[in-house]
Structure formats: C-alpha cells, structure tokens
Scaffold this motif. Structure first.
Motif, short mmCIF file in Angstrom:
data_model
loop_
_atom_site.label_atom_id
_atom_site.label_comp_id
_atom_site.label_asym_id
_atom_site.label_seq_id
_atom_site.Cartn_x
_atom_site.Cartn_y
_atom_site.Cartn_z
N ALA A 744 0.83 -1.21 0.00
CA ALA A 744 0.00 0.00 0.00
C ALA A 744 0.87 1.26 0.00
CB ALA A 744 -0.92 -0.01 1.21
N ILE A 745 1.93 1.25 0.82
CA ILE A 745 2.84 2.39 0.85
C ILE A 745 3.49 2.60 -0.52
CG2 ILE A 745 5.02 3.24 1.82
CD1 ILE A 745 4.21 1.79 4.44
N ALA A 746 3.92 1.47 -1.13
CA ALA A 746 4.53 1.54 -2.46
C ALA A 746 3.55 2.12 -3.48
CB ALA A 746 4.98 0.15 -2.90
N THR A 747 2.30 1.71 -3.39
CA THR A 747 1.28 2.17 -4.33
C THR A 747 1.00 3.67 -4.15
OG1 THR A 747 0.24 -0.02 -4.27
CG2 THR A 747 -1.09 1.79 -5.12
N ILE A 748 0.92 4.11 -2.89
CA ILE A 748 0.64 5.52 -2.61
C ILE A 748 1.76 6.40 -3.15
CG2 ILE A 748 0.46 7.22 -0.74
CD1 ILE A 748 -0.98 4.99 0.90
N ILE A 749 3.00 5.92 -3.06
CA ILE A 749 4.14 6.70 -3.55
C ILE A 749 4.21 6.68 -5.08
CG2 ILE A 749 6.68 6.82 -3.62
CD1 ILE A 749 6.65 5.71 -0.75
N ALA A 750 3.99 5.49 -5.67
CA ALA A 750 4.22 5.31 -7.11
C ALA A 750 3.11 5.88 -7.99
CB ALA A 750 4.41 3.82 -7.42
N LEU A 751 1.86 5.87 -7.52
CA LEU A 751 0.76 6.33 -8.37
C LEU A 751 0.92 7.78 -8.81
CD1 LEU A 751 -2.43 4.63 -6.84
CD2 LEU A 751 -1.25 4.07 -8.96
N PRO A 752 1.19 8.72 -7.91
CA PRO A 752 1.36 10.11 -8.39
C PRO A 752 2.60 10.28 -9.29
CG PRO A 752 1.82 9.94 -6.03
CD PRO A 752 1.20 8.66 -6.44
N LEU A 753 3.66 9.52 -9.00
CA LEU A 753 4.85 9.60 -9.86
C LEU A 753 4.53 9.07 -11.27
CD1 LEU A 753 7.66 8.39 -7.40
CD2 LEU A 753 7.21 10.72 -8.19
N GLY A 754 3.82 7.95 -11.34
CA GLY A 754 3.42 7.40 -12.63
C GLY A 754 2.50 8.35 -13.38
N TRP A 755 1.56 8.95 -12.66
CA TRP A 755 0.63 9.91 -13.28
C TRP A 755 1.39 11.10 -13.85
CZ3 TRP A 755 -0.35 15.06 -12.23
CH2 TRP A 755 -1.49 15.60 -12.82
N PHE A 756 2.35 11.62 -13.08
CA PHE A 756 3.12 12.78 -13.53
C PHE A 756 3.96 12.44 -14.76
CE2 PHE A 756 7.14 15.16 -13.46
CZ PHE A 756 6.65 16.45 -13.53
N ALA A 757 4.68 11.30 -14.70
CA ALA A 757 5.57 10.93 -15.81
C ALA A 757 4.78 10.69 -17.10
CB ALA A 757 6.37 9.68 -15.44
N MET A 758 3.66 10.00 -17.01
CA MET A 758 2.89 9.69 -18.22
C MET A 758 2.15 10.91 -18.75
SD MET A 758 4.04 6.83 -18.69
CE MET A 758 3.24 6.63 -20.29
N ASN A 759 1.82 11.84 -17.87
CA ASN A 759 1.26 13.10 -18.36
C ASN A 759 2.28 13.86 -19.19
OD1 ASN A 759 -1.42 14.08 -18.02
ND2 ASN A 759 -1.18 13.94 -15.80
N LYS A 760 3.55 13.81 -18.77
CA LYS A 760 4.63 14.44 -19.55
C LYS A 760 4.75 13.75 -20.91
CE LYS A 760 7.45 17.05 -18.28
NZ LYS A 760 7.57 18.51 -18.48
N TRP A 761 4.64 12.42 -20.93
CA TRP A 761 4.73 11.67 -22.19
C TRP A 761 3.58 12.05 -23.13
CZ3 TRP A 761 1.54 7.71 -24.29
CH2 TRP A 761 2.08 7.04 -25.39
N LEU A 762 2.41 12.24 -22.57
CA LEU A 762 1.23 12.56 -23.39
C LEU A 762 1.30 13.96 -23.99
CD1 LEU A 762 -1.61 11.04 -21.16
CD2 LEU A 762 -0.97 10.28 -23.46
N GLN A 763 2.19 14.81 -23.45
CA GLN A 763 2.29 16.18 -23.98
C GLN A 763 2.73 16.19 -25.45
OE1 GLN A 763 1.16 18.79 -22.17
NE2 GLN A 763 0.69 17.18 -20.68
N ASP A 764 3.33 15.08 -25.92
CA ASP A 764 3.75 15.01 -27.33
C ASP A 764 2.56 14.93 -28.28
OD1 ASP A 764 6.41 15.15 -26.73
OD2 ASP A 764 6.74 13.00 -26.75
N PHE A 765 1.37 14.65 -27.75
CA PHE A 765 0.17 14.51 -28.58
C PHE A 765 -0.72 15.73 -28.41
CE2 PHE A 765 1.65 10.26 -27.75
CZ PHE A 765 1.46 9.58 -28.94
N SER A 766 -1.11 16.34 -29.53
CA SER A 766 -2.07 17.44 -29.46
C SER A 766 -3.45 16.92 -29.06
CB SER A 766 -2.15 18.15 -30.82
OG SER A 766 -0.94 18.80 -31.12
N TYR A 767 -3.72 15.69 -29.42
CA TYR A 767 -5.01 15.06 -29.08
C TYR A 767 -4.70 13.84 -28.22
CZ TYR A 767 -6.41 18.05 -32.92
OH TYR A 767 -6.62 19.14 -33.74
N ARG A 768 -5.13 13.86 -26.98
CA ARG A 768 -4.70 12.83 -26.04
C ARG A 768 -5.78 12.56 -25.00
NH1 ARG A 768 -1.58 17.48 -25.39
NH2 ARG A 768 -2.01 18.69 -23.51
N ILE A 769 -5.59 11.47 -24.29
CA ILE A 769 -6.51 11.10 -23.22
C ILE A 769 -6.18 11.89 -21.95
CG2 ILE A 769 -6.79 8.76 -24.09
CD1 ILE A 769 -4.88 7.87 -21.78
N GLU A 770 -7.10 11.89 -21.03
CA GLU A 770 -6.83 12.34 -19.67
C GLU A 770 -6.65 11.09 -18.82
OE1 GLU A 770 -6.44 15.38 -18.50
OE2 GLU A 770 -6.78 16.32 -20.45
#
Length: 810
Positions: A744-770
């Motif tokens: 649970a501790i690992a999940t709480i730490i990793a989820l926001p990091l994963g969300w942030f990193a993949m949001n940066k990846w999605l910036q390459d697309f003008s049309y993208r998911i949320e």
C-alpha cells in the motif's frame, strides 16, 4: 584461503538447490533484461557514429512562422549549401539530399519494374563527405554527371543479379535512363541512410540550381573545421535572413524589412543540430530516416536499471530469509575463531558465484530472446560476442552485481551473535521498519509505476484507433504507384469502379496517411502584403476524392470534372477559415493566389468548405488545407464494400496486370498505413508489457522471500497464538496484512509519480486522453492482488503448521 572460500561456497549452494535455483533464475532474468535493453540503448545512442568525422558534421534546420503556420523542418533552400561553403570559413564541406521517396526502376534490358522504396538526389560530394567507399566505381566522379546514380549492393543484386553493375543502365519510372556509376555497400542499420538504396546525381535536379530561398526541399549537411565554436557559428547563421532571404523576398514584397517581417509575428531561424543527435533529439516534422526519441531512451534506461536492481533486491531478500537456516553455522564459525571479515568474504564469494552463474544463464536467455526482442523493438541488434569490450563490461558488471546483491545479506549474517545463534534464537531486526521492508516498497513501487505506464500507453493507442478522424479509413485499399499505368490511369480507375466489390475510387498522391506533402503560401485577392499570407497544404485530387474518403462538406459543393472553371477552383478545410478570418459562408467565392510576382496571376476560387480531418498524426494540430482538382497519380484509393478482401484484391490485381503489364502491383490498407504513424508508441507499449511483467515477477520473488523470512522468524509466535485459540484465517490475515501495508505504501508513492511521468509523455500529442482514476485504481488493485497471491502461500503454510513442532524447537 580463497580456494577454501570457493569450495565452501559450492558446497553451501549445492546443499540448497531450490534456494540456489530461485536466486540464480531471478538474477538471470533481471540481467538478461538489462543486457537486451543495454544493447538497444547502445545502438540508439550510437546512431550515425560510423561516418567519417561524424563529430564535425551538422545539419542545418529551420524554424519558420509564416502565413499562420509554425513549422520546424530539416529541409532548407537550395542555395544554402553553397552559401555555407563560401560565406563561412568554418565550413569545410557540404552536401545536400533531395528526397524522392519510392520509384520504379528496371534494367534497360528488362521489361518488369522493381520498386525501390527510398531514393534521393545527392550532391557529388556525398561519398567523400561521409567517408564512404564504393565497392565499384570512383568516389570522386560517381555523382558528377547528369543522369548518373550510385546504388547499394542490394539494389545491384535486385536489378542485375550481380554487384558488377557500373556502366549499366537503369530506367526510372519508364521514362528517364540513368547510368550506374558506383555500387555502395548496404548502409549500416543504425544510420539515417539505412533504408536508401538509390542515390541520383543532384546535377539532374534542375531546382537544386535555382536561387530560391522560399522553397525548402533540401536536407543540408555541413562539415566544420576542427575546433569550430558552434555558438559563434550559430550567431553568424542568424545573418542569413537579412543577407539572402529578405532580398529574395523583396522581389515579391518590395517593402519587406526584417522589422516589418518580425512585427507581423513571423520569424525564420536557421540552426544546426549535430549529426549524431538527429535520431534522438530532432524536433523536425520531416526526417530522412526513422526518428527515435530521447524520452524513450530515458524510459528504457529506467526500466533496464530497475529491472537489474529489482533482481538484486530479490537476491538480498531471499538470502536474508535463508540466513536463519545458517545462523548456527555462523555461530560455530565465530566460536572457532572466524572473524567478521572472513565471514563477509565467504558470503560474498557465494553471491559472486551465483552472479556469475546468473550471467551465463542471462546471456543464454538474451541470445534466445534477441530475435523476438528485435521484432518487438523494430531493430536488428546483435550480441557483440566478437568484441573484447563486451566481455570486459560483462565481467565488471557481474562483479559489481555480485558484490551489491550479496553485500547486505553478508553483513547481516556475519553480525549474528554466537551465543544467541547456538542457543537457537532467531535474528531480529531492531526496528519494524527495516531495510528489507524498504526494498519491498521500492520493488512494488517500480512495478506500480510500470503498470501505470503500460495502461496509459495502450489507452492512448486505443484512443487513436477509436477517435473520429474526420474521414473513413476502413475498407480503403491504397494502390501505390498508380502512375506506373501511364496513360491508362483513367481507364484503370474506370475498370476498377465496374467491380461489384468496389464502392468508389480516387486517384491522388495525397492521402491522410504518411504520403506526399506540400506547403505553399497563398494570398487573398486584395490582401497581398506578407502579413496577409496564408500557409496551407496544397493537395491535388480528383472529383471522387471527397466521396471516397467520406469527408464532410460543410458548405459549398464538390468538384465537377465536366466544369472547365473547376480547374481553378479550391476546397478548403475549417482550419483555413481561421487563418483567413472568415466564416464558411463568407469564404465561398473568395479568390486566392500564390503568384504575386506575375503580371497576370492565376486566382483560385473557393467553392466549398470541408470539415477538419486528421491528415497528420494526432501529435499535431490540424493545419490549413486546400484541395485542388488536378492530375496527381501517385496512388489510388479504392473504397471496398465487401468482406471478401482477398477476392476483391485478386480482381483488382487482374485489372492492374491488364492495364499496367510488367509493373509491380503494390497495395496497402489505409487503416494499416495509419497505424504505421504510431509504430514507436506500439513498440514502447509492447516493451512496457514485457518488462513490466518481468519486474512484477521479480518483485514477487522478493516478496515471497520476505514472506518466508517473516514466517520463519515468527514460528513460535504463530504456535503460541494457535495454542491460545487463534484460527488459521486470523493468522493468515495477520501475516498477509503486514505485507499489504508495504504494498500500500509503495502504491501511494508510485501512483502520483506514474501519473506525472505519463502526463509528460502525453504532452507530445495534441489530441490525447486524460489519465483518469480508473487507470490508477486498476494499477493499485492489480499489484495488491498479485501481492496477496504471492504472500498467501507462505502465510497459509505457516498458519496450518502444527504448533507443537514450532514450540518444541525452543
């Protein structure tokens, strides 16, 4: 002494085969993944390094904003290469390429054409510039004459069945005869020229000699003298605008100055990029070769590093869990005089042996998996067994991994107190939150991060597949090289339209998939200043184009082939309206031209407006587009109305054979061609799946080891609890909950990091998911379920054990 360490280590490992197997396998899987990813990254980072003086070669790129469009392009004006040589003493040499795409070639003594997918015009300096030697021919003269060409070994074998091709003739597109003046070895797989098979002399390209600074179609490379300060050189490049571009533009816009050009919000900037950086760092919209991204290298480096690290952590946890069984051995050794350093060396020797065995297994796994990995990554990587440096790296890496993975268990085990170990007391951590717990949190944190990444990549790909693109790409067959039918193209189209399986057909080089592209500047009638320019794509199509692709007409009408006036008519998309600053209805009847330097310019009348459709990748915004009714026979799109694709293709091929005898029948489906635009994302997604699975597997081994350690360490506690009435379920839940807290501790730490990193990846697309809560929830649930399954075996095993046996051990 060292010999004794080796002997004891072998005996110890042999005495515990299951433990040794699990440790070796876990480390080997991590190492194999590290080897594969490491070789992939090495090849990517060494793109184009094989060329002579690669460290001194740069390409001149251009950023331009004009007519409402912002473009980053690697293609520049024809005079730039010559100007670079004459105006800048830092430039030692230069070379240009003018990409020609795919073309049909045949030896002069043959009737059937062979298609070469990647061909280009090249300056006569090409071979000397890149330090390329010919198998046959003279490097200095091979590309000097008009209608001469250099071909690769593969092309020579395709056309002549031999590499002895110098002096032989090849006919281009059933029209122009070229003389082969050189045969070049196939170019390296990690070079930007790897797919090119034909290099035609630039002397035959008339436009290359024109002093036109507004037509940008040439890739320009320069080689600078050693020691050149590229910052200073860049500042000098900035002067090209006033010295050459503006004087040329003033022929059309007499009052244009640098100040007025910039005041209208426009700009033109030349800049250089090192040859070796192009593959990973270029942001140009057009490239000669396949483009990678440094972001993907960072992601894969992250995955590779942590895959190995997870394997080491797994080793640490399993070794520590097994240490209890060796506590008496440590106590006896210490009692008999062994000091702590000797014990540390003994256990490090064991970890070293496991590391070497793991590396051997890892290399075998990597060798077996390499063909599959190459398919997955779209590369042609080989394990460099013949390179001495490879073995040196492997040796050093194995030693470091052996020391790293064995250090914690060695120091923990060697710290056991002889009196307590001989007495049978278990080793207990001084803190409930210890390094093993931290390592499990780290392992599962990485796993959660990778799961989030995998889900986001595939959600974006699914979004791309399901998004309304504004055109119908389903059941559309694209017949390439329609021009091969010569004057039979119209008849070919009519014959195909007679088939019952065919709904419609259109002939054009311009398709909303990777295909021909052309940008031009237009001006509204009465608005002829440079600030009023409209930059838009110009596509030449026939009257059936809109119907075949099911484009939506907002207002106005389609082309009419029977109307002579429609040869100067124009249909625009919605994005062009924004640039023009008018509504759809207001646009009808307006006239535009691009011939400001003509006394009687040709004006095109807007007769219709179509709804925006995605003719570029979803990474890019939809730009201005104009459709013109004109002959363009690069390809033919055929809309099918049958599920029997094989039958329809066979019938079309029969017509092709009749209308274009001896010409290759080459086709593709539009939806497949569309998917190729996102092959890098698909590859990344597939790599994510494989290595996420491996990381979870290794993390589970580590958790399994810690569960075993915990169960052994609490044997007497569990026995006492059972004697006092605790049920199997209560004990199992209690043991499992301890580990779920870590997960649970690992999940709480990793989820926001994963969300942030993949949001940066999605910036390459003008049309993208949320990234929605569903992705984060599924990631968390998945890793928790995996953790429960992993831990439950050890927990249940400990809970159902006979308490008498556990208490008797006291």
């Amino acid at each position: 002494m060292f010999k004794n360490y080796i002997k004891i280590a072998f005996r110890s490992l042999k005495k515990q085969p299951f433990f040794t197997l699990i440790n070796t396998l876990g480390l080997a899987i991590g190492m194999a993944g590290g080897v594969l990813i490491g070789l992939y990254i090495y090849e990517e980072l060494n793109h184009d390094n094989m060329f002579a003086d690669a460290d001194r070669i740069y390409r001149i790129d251009m950023d331009i904003k004009f007519g409402g469009a912002e473009i980053k392009t690697a293609e520049t004006a024809p005079p730039l290469a010559q100007v670079a040589r004459t105006d800048f003493p830092e430039v030692e040499n230069s070379v240009r390429f003018r990409n020609q795409g795919s073309n049909l070639f045949r030896a002069s003594d043959k009737t059937d054409n062979i298609k070469e997918l990647n061909t280009t015009f090249a300056d006569s300096t090409f071979l000397e510039f890149f330090g390329l030697d010919l198998i046959a021919g003279n490097e200095k003269t091979a590309l000097k004459e008009v209608n001469t060409m250099v071909i690769t070994r593969s092309a020579a074998m395709n056309h002549f069945g031999t590499i002895d091709a110098v002096g032989k003739s090849i006919i281009l597109n059933n029209n122009t005869t070229y003389k082969v003046t050189g045969v070049l070895e196939d170019l390296p797989k990690n070079s930007f020229l790897k797919d090119y098979s034909v290099f035609m002399a630039m002397a035959g390209n008339v436009a290359s000699r024109e002093d036109i600074w507004g037509s940008n179609n040439y890739f320009t490379f320069i080689k600078v003298v050693p020691g050149t300060d590229m910052v200073t050189f860049q500042n000098q490049l900035d002067g090209l605008l006033e010295k050459y571009v503006l004087p040329w533009a003033q022929r059309t816009f007499p009052g244009m100055t640098a100040e007025s050009f910039e005041a209208s919000g426009n700009y033109l900037r030349y800049h250089t990029i090192p040859l070796t950086d192009i593959h990973l760092y270029s942001d140009s919209s057009i490239e000669m070769g396949e483009k990678g991204t440094i972001q993907n290298i960072y992601i894969l480096s992250f995955i590779g590093f942590f895959l190995i690290f997870l394997a080491c952590v797994n080793f640490m946890n399993l070794s520590t869990a097994h240490s209890l069984k060796r506590s008496k051995e440590v106590g006896i050794r210490k009692t008999l005089g062994s000091n702590r350093s000797q014990l540390v060396i003994q256990f490090l020797t064991e970890s070293g042996l496991v590391a070497f065995a793991s590396m051997v297994v890892a290399l075998i796994i990597a060798f077996i998996a390499m063909p599959y990995f190459n398919d997955l990554a779209g590369r042609s990587i080989e394990i460099p067994f013949a390179k001495p440096w490879f073995y040196l790296i492997i040796l050093v890496a194995t030693l470091l991994l052996g020391l790293f993975s064995g250090s914690y268990p060695a120091f923990v085990i060697s710290k056991f107190v002889p009196v307590e170990t001989l007495k049978g007391s278990n080793f207990k951590s001084s803190s409930k939150w210890n390094i093993r717990s931290f390592l499990v949190v780290f392992q599962f944190g990485i796993s959660v991060f990778l799961i989030v990444g995998t889900l986001v990549v595939f959600q974006q790909l699914d979004f791309i597949q399901s998004k309304d693109l504004g055109f119908d790409k389903e059941q559309v067959l694209i017949i390439n090289d329609a021009y091969a039918a010569g004057d039979q193209v119209a008849a070919l189209k009519q014959d195909i339209l007679q088939l019952s399986a065919v709904q419609n057909a259109t002939v054009s080089s311009f398709m909303p998939v990777p295909s021909s592209r052309s940008n031009s500047s237009f001006f509204q009638e009465g608005k002829l200043d440079q600030q009023d320019a409209v930059q838009m794509q110009t596509w030449r199509v026939d009257e059936d184009y809109i119907k075949t692709l099911d484009l939506e007409m907002i207002t106005g009408r389609n082309f009419n082939s029977q109307s002579v006036a429609d040869s100067t008519s124009l249909i625009i998309n919605e994005s062009t309206l924004k640039t023009l600053g008018v509504t759809a209805n207001e646009a009808l009847g307006k006239r535009v031209t691009q011939e400001l330097d003509q006394e009687a310019p040709v004006y095109f009348t807007i007769i219709g407006v179509i709804k925006d459709f995605h003719y570029e990748s979803l990474r890019d915004d939809i730009g201005a587009l104009g459709l013109f009714m004109d002959r363009s026979t690069g390809s033919m799109a055929v809309k099918l109305k049958t599920a029997d694709f094989a039958g329809a293709i066979s019938a079309i091929e029969n017509i092709w054979t009749k209308r274009a005898p001896g010409q290759p029948f080459d086709y593709r489906f539009m939806d497949d061609a569309f998917d190729t635009s996102y092959k890098e994302e698909r590859r990344l997604g597939s790599i994510f799946i494989v290595f996420t699975g491996l990381s979870i597997f290794i993390a589970c081994l580590g958790l399994f080891g810690l569960a075993a350690f915990n169960a052994q360490n609490r044997t007497k506690e569990i026995g006492v609890r059972k004697v006092l009435g605790a049920s199997v379920t209560q004990i199992t839940v209690g043991l499992t909950t301890d580990f779920l807290k870590l997960v649970a501790i690992a999940t709480i730490i990793a989820l926001p990091l994963g969300w942030f990193a993949m949001n940066k990846w999605l910036q390459d697309f003008s049309y993208r998911i949320e990234i929605g809560w569903q992705v984060l929830t599924v990631s968390a649930l998945l890793v928790i379920v995996v953790a429960i399954v992993t831990v439950s075996y050890q927990s249940i095993k400990a809970a159902i054990a006979n308490p008498v046996n556990s208490l008797r051990s006291e």
